[in-house]
Design a protein around this motif. Sequence first.
Motif, PDB file in Angstrom:
ATOM      1  N   PRO A  95     -47.478  76.666  14.316  1.00 35.03           N
ATOM      2  CA  PRO A  95     -47.507  75.219  14.562  1.00 35.03           C
ATOM      3  C   PRO A  95     -48.929  74.666  14.616  1.00 35.03           C
ATOM      4  O   PRO A  95     -49.898  75.433  14.659  1.00 35.03           O
ATOM      5  CB  PRO A  95     -46.826  75.087  15.931  1.00 35.03           C
ATOM      6  N   SER A  96     -49.030  73.378  14.608  1.00 41.20           N
ATOM      7  CA  SER A  96     -50.317  72.713  14.735  1.00 41.20           C
ATOM      8  C   SER A  96     -51.023  73.210  16.001  1.00 41.20           C
ATOM      9  O   SER A  96     -50.401  73.348  17.054  1.00 41.20           O
ATOM     10  CB  SER A  96     -50.064  71.198  14.805  1.00 41.20           C
ATOM     11  N   GLY A  97     -52.293  73.547  15.872  1.00 42.80           N
ATOM     12  CA  GLY A  97     -53.056  74.039  17.019  1.00 42.80           C
ATOM     13  C   GLY A  97     -52.978  75.542  17.200  1.00 42.80           C
ATOM     14  O   GLY A  97     -53.573  76.102  18.124  1.00 42.80           O
ATOM     15  N   ALA A  98     -52.283  76.248  16.297  1.00 43.33           N
ATOM     16  CA  ALA A  98     -52.097  77.699  16.444  1.00 43.33           C
ATOM     17  C   ALA A  98     -53.375  78.492  16.151  1.00 43.33           C
ATOM     18  O   ALA A  98     -53.490  79.649  16.545  1.00 43.33           O
ATOM     19  CB  ALA A  98     -50.971  78.172  15.525  1.00 43.33           C
ATOM     20  N   GLY A  99     -54.306  77.873  15.418  1.00 44.25           N
ATOM     21  CA  GLY A  99     -55.559  78.567  15.111  1.00 44.25           C
ATOM     22  C   GLY A  99     -55.754  78.880  13.635  1.00 44.25           C
ATOM     23  O   GLY A  99     -56.709  79.578  13.264  1.00 44.25           O
ATOM     24  N   LYS A 100     -54.892  78.352  12.771  1.00 50.04           N
ATOM     25  CA  LYS A 100     -54.965  78.652  11.335  1.00 50.04           C
ATOM     26  C   LYS A 100     -56.303  78.194  10.736  1.00 50.04           C
ATOM     27  O   LYS A 100     -56.985  78.962  10.062  1.00 50.04           O
ATOM     28  CB  LYS A 100     -53.801  77.956  10.582  1.00 50.04           C
ATOM     29  N   THR A 101     -56.646  76.933  10.971  1.00 50.44           N
ATOM     30  CA  THR A 101     -57.898  76.403  10.409  1.00 50.44           C
ATOM     31  C   THR A 101     -59.102  77.148  10.976  1.00 50.44           C
ATOM     32  O   THR A 101     -60.044  77.478  10.247  1.00 50.44           O
ATOM     33  CB  THR A 101     -58.009  74.891  10.690  1.00 50.44           C
ATOM     34  N   THR A 102     -59.058  77.443  12.260  1.00 46.04           N
ATOM     35  CA  THR A 102     -60.169  78.178  12.876  1.00 46.04           C
ATOM     36  C   THR A 102     -60.351  79.541  12.211  1.00 46.04           C
ATOM     37  O   THR A 102     -61.482  79.940  11.909  1.00 46.04           O
ATOM     38  CB  THR A 102     -59.939  78.342  14.390  1.00 46.04           C
ATOM     39  N   PHE A 103     -59.246  80.232  11.939  1.00 47.02           N
ATOM     40  CA  PHE A 103     -59.360  81.539  11.291  1.00 47.02           C
ATOM     41  C   PHE A 103     -59.994  81.388   9.904  1.00 47.02           C
ATOM     42  O   PHE A 103     -60.876  82.169   9.524  1.00 47.02           O
ATOM     43  CB  PHE A 103     -57.991  82.230  11.217  1.00 47.02           C
ATOM     44  N   LEU A 104     -59.576  80.372   9.162  1.00 44.60           N
ATOM     45  CA  LEU A 104     -60.177  80.146   7.834  1.00 44.60           C
ATOM     46  C   LEU A 104     -61.659  79.797   7.953  1.00 44.60           C
ATOM     47  O   LEU A 104     -62.481  80.235   7.150  1.00 44.60           O
ATOM     48  CB  LEU A 104     -59.426  79.049   7.074  1.00 44.60           C
ATOM     49  N   ARG A 105     -62.000  79.005   8.966  1.00 43.60           N
ATOM     50  CA  ARG A 105     -63.416  78.642   9.160  1.00 43.60           C
ATOM     51  C   ARG A 105     -64.272  79.858   9.547  1.00 43.60           C
ATOM     52  O   ARG A 105     -65.442  79.953   9.171  1.00 43.60           O
ATOM     53  CB  ARG A 105     -63.550  77.523  10.199  1.00 43.60           C
ATOM     54  N   LEU A 106     -63.663  80.790  10.264  1.00 43.39           N
ATOM     55  CA  LEU A 106     -64.370  82.041  10.551  1.00 43.39           C
ATOM     56  C   LEU A 106     -64.564  82.831   9.255  1.00 43.39           C
ATOM     57  O   LEU A 106     -65.634  83.404   9.020  1.00 43.39           O
ATOM     58  CB  LEU A 106     -63.587  82.873  11.574  1.00 43.39           C
ATOM     59  N   LEU A 107     -63.526  82.832   8.396  1.00 46.23           N
ATOM     60  CA  LEU A 107     -63.630  83.550   7.117  1.00 46.23           C
ATOM     61  C   LEU A 107     -64.665  82.911   6.195  1.00 46.23           C
ATOM     62  O   LEU A 107     -65.316  83.603   5.414  1.00 46.23           O
ATOM     63  CB  LEU A 107     -62.265  83.577   6.404  1.00 46.23           C
ATOM     64  N   LEU A 108     -64.799  81.589   6.278  1.00 46.94           N
ATOM     65  CA  LEU A 108     -65.815  80.884   5.475  1.00 46.94           C
ATOM     66  C   LEU A 108     -67.207  81.052   6.068  1.00 46.94           C
ATOM     67  O   LEU A 108     -68.194  80.635   5.480  1.00 46.94           O
ATOM     68  CB  LEU A 108     -65.504  79.383   5.440  1.00 46.94           C
ATOM     69  N   ARG A 109     -67.221  81.557   7.258  1.00 49.78           N
ATOM     70  CA  ARG A 109     -68.449  81.724   8.039  1.00 49.78           C
ATOM     71  C   ARG A 109     -69.084  80.367   8.356  1.00 49.78           C
ATOM     72  O   ARG A 109     -70.285  80.204   8.410  1.00 49.78           O
ATOM     73  CB  ARG A 109     -69.435  82.637   7.300  1.00 49.78           C
ATOM     74  N   GLU A 110     -68.191  79.420   8.601  1.00 47.66           N
ATOM     75  CA  GLU A 110     -68.638  78.114   9.097  1.00 47.66           C
ATOM     76  C   GLU A 110     -68.688  78.149  10.623  1.00 47.66           C
ATOM     77  O   GLU A 110     -69.315  77.310  11.248  1.00 47.66           O
ATOM     78  CB  GLU A 110     -67.666  77.015   8.657  1.00 47.66           C
ATOM     79  N   GLU A 111     -67.936  79.069  11.196  1.00 40.38           N
ATOM     80  CA  GLU A 111     -67.966  79.305  12.641  1.00 40.38           C
ATOM     81  C   GLU A 111     -68.237  80.787  12.863  1.00 40.38           C
ATOM     82  O   GLU A 111     -67.948  81.607  11.997  1.00 40.38           O
ATOM     83  CB  GLU A 111     -66.600  78.973  13.271  1.00 40.38           C
ATOM     84  N   LEU A 112     -68.797  81.100  14.030  1.00 35.05           N
ATOM     85  CA  LEU A 112     -68.966  82.494  14.427  1.00 35.05           C
ATOM     86  C   LEU A 112     -68.014  82.799  15.565  1.00 35.05           C
ATOM     87  O   LEU A 112     -67.780  81.954  16.437  1.00 35.05           O
ATOM     88  CB  LEU A 112     -70.400  82.737  14.885  1.00 35.05           C
ATOM     89  N   GLN A 113     -67.476  84.015  15.563  1.00 37.49           N
ATOM     90  CA  GLN A 113     -66.543  84.377  16.623  1.00 37.49           C
ATOM     91  C   GLN A 113     -67.258  84.508  17.961  1.00 37.49           C
ATOM     92  O   GLN A 113     -68.481  84.685  18.009  1.00 37.49           O
ATOM     93  CB  GLN A 113     -65.820  85.689  16.280  1.00 37.49           C
ATOM     94  N   THR A 114     -66.474  84.426  19.027  1.00 37.68           N
ATOM     95  CA  THR A 114     -67.001  84.621  20.378  1.00 37.68           C
ATOM     96  C   THR A 114     -66.948  86.101  20.739  1.00 37.68           C
ATOM     97  O   THR A 114     -67.864  86.623  21.377  1.00 37.68           O
ATOM     98  CB  THR A 114     -66.156  83.810  21.385  1.00 37.68           C
ATOM     99  N   GLU A 115     -65.863  86.763  20.323  1.00 35.15           N
ATOM    100  CA  GLU A 115     -65.698  88.196  20.590  1.00 35.15           C
ATOM    101  C   GLU A 115     -65.051  88.849  19.379  1.00 35.15           C
ATOM    102  O   GLU A 115     -64.418  88.179  18.568  1.00 35.15           O
ATOM    103  CB  GLU A 115     -64.752  88.429  21.792  1.00 35.15           C
ATOM    104  N   GLY A 116     -65.160  90.177  19.321  1.00 35.09           N
ATOM    105  CA  GLY A 116     -64.495  90.942  18.265  1.00 35.09           C
ATOM    106  C   GLY A 116     -65.294  90.966  16.980  1.00 35.09           C
ATOM    107  O   GLY A 116     -66.473  90.594  16.952  1.00 35.09           O
ATOM    108  N   ARG A 117     -64.631  91.379  15.903  1.00 37.14           N
ATOM    109  CA  ARG A 117     -65.332  91.628  14.644  1.00 37.14           C
ATOM    110  C   ARG A 117     -64.512  91.120  13.470  1.00 37.14           C
ATOM    111  O   ARG A 117     -63.286  91.230  13.476  1.00 37.14           O
ATOM    112  CB  ARG A 117     -65.529  93.136  14.508  1.00 37.14           C
ATOM    113  N   LEU A 118     -65.183  90.565  12.481  1.00 31.70           N
ATOM    114  CA  LEU A 118     -64.493  90.109  11.272  1.00 31.70           C
ATOM    115  C   LEU A 118     -65.232  90.638  10.048  1.00 31.70           C
ATOM    116  O   LEU A 118     -66.404  90.313   9.829  1.00 31.70           O
ATOM    117  CB  LEU A 118     -64.438  88.573  11.245  1.00 31.70           C
ATOM    118  N   MET A 119     -64.532  91.455   9.270  1.00 30.11           N
ATOM    119  CA  MET A 119     -65.127  92.056   8.067  1.00 30.11           C
ATOM    120  C   MET A 119     -64.436  91.502   6.821  1.00 30.11           C
ATOM    121  O   MET A 119     -63.220  91.367   6.792  1.00 30.11           O
ATOM    122  CB  MET A 119     -64.896  93.574   8.064  1.00 30.11           C
ATOM    123  N   VAL A 120     -65.250  91.199   5.802  1.00 31.47           N
ATOM    124  CA  VAL A 120     -64.712  90.840   4.484  1.00 31.47           C
ATOM    125  C   VAL A 120     -65.502  91.630   3.450  1.00 31.47           C
ATOM    126  O   VAL A 120     -66.740  91.699   3.542  1.00 31.47           O
ATOM    127  CB  VAL A 120     -64.840  89.326   4.195  1.00 31.47           C
TER     128      VAL A 120
END
Length: 219
Positions: free
Chosen positions: A36-61
Amino acid sequence: MIDADRLSKVYARGVYAIRDLSLKIDKGEFVFLTGPSGAGKTTFLRLLLREELQTEGRLMVHGRELASMSSGEVQTYRRSLGFVFQDFKLIPGKRVFENVSFVPRVLGVTVEQQRRRAFQVLKWVGLQHRMSAYPHELSGGEQQRIAIARALVNEPSLVLADEPTGNLDPDLSLEIMNLFREINARGTTVVVATHDRELIRRVGRRAIALAHGSLTEAV
Ligand SMILES: Nc1ncnc2c1ncn2[C@@H]1O[C@H](COP(=O)(O)OP(=O)(O)O)[C@@H](O)[C@H]1O
Ligand SMILES: [Mg+2]
């Protein structure tokens, strides 16, 4: 291809947009990101675009940790991505051809090559005859096909789309999804965020369901 490990993104005021998210998407997969709206979909894509940086954890591409890239590496990385938005984001005063060849032009590709590539991708989305049109002269479905052509012009290995059919009716939505299916059939990894479960059901691909930034039951 994409490997998120205990990923969290906290915005100001302690809002967890992504919370302890671990998932893998293989090279060559076509995956929906839903919820649903607000679930975090756009945020996950923005992390993948590297427009945002995560607060914790790791993201590999592509085996690279996004957070540890230098700004030069980020630029190179972004060129390996194609991105499609809900509202198309075409440049209003520029013709279709200029919209599609904008990035290659900035990257210093020769005019001859810009033409060849733009024609190729426009032909592929079935709109080569609209090269000289302005965005406002096209329907919503046509504008989104142009936006998809633009996303493909650099031959990305990963295509990300955020609610690409949010402004389109169900028949056009399916048409756009068929384009993504074809992109995927040619070997490109595709991640499409959509809250439209009916569309996901009709396309029939893996769906990663998010709620409050975390994985939830598959749809
Ligand atoms: N830039 C931001 N600043 C603060 N909170 C944000 C920001 N972007 C998103 N959020 C919050 O993060 C959560 C997830 O939002 P979002 O990723 O846009 O979800 P979705 O795309 O699934 O609708 C929501 O609670 C939203 O309000
Ligand atoms: Mg969103």
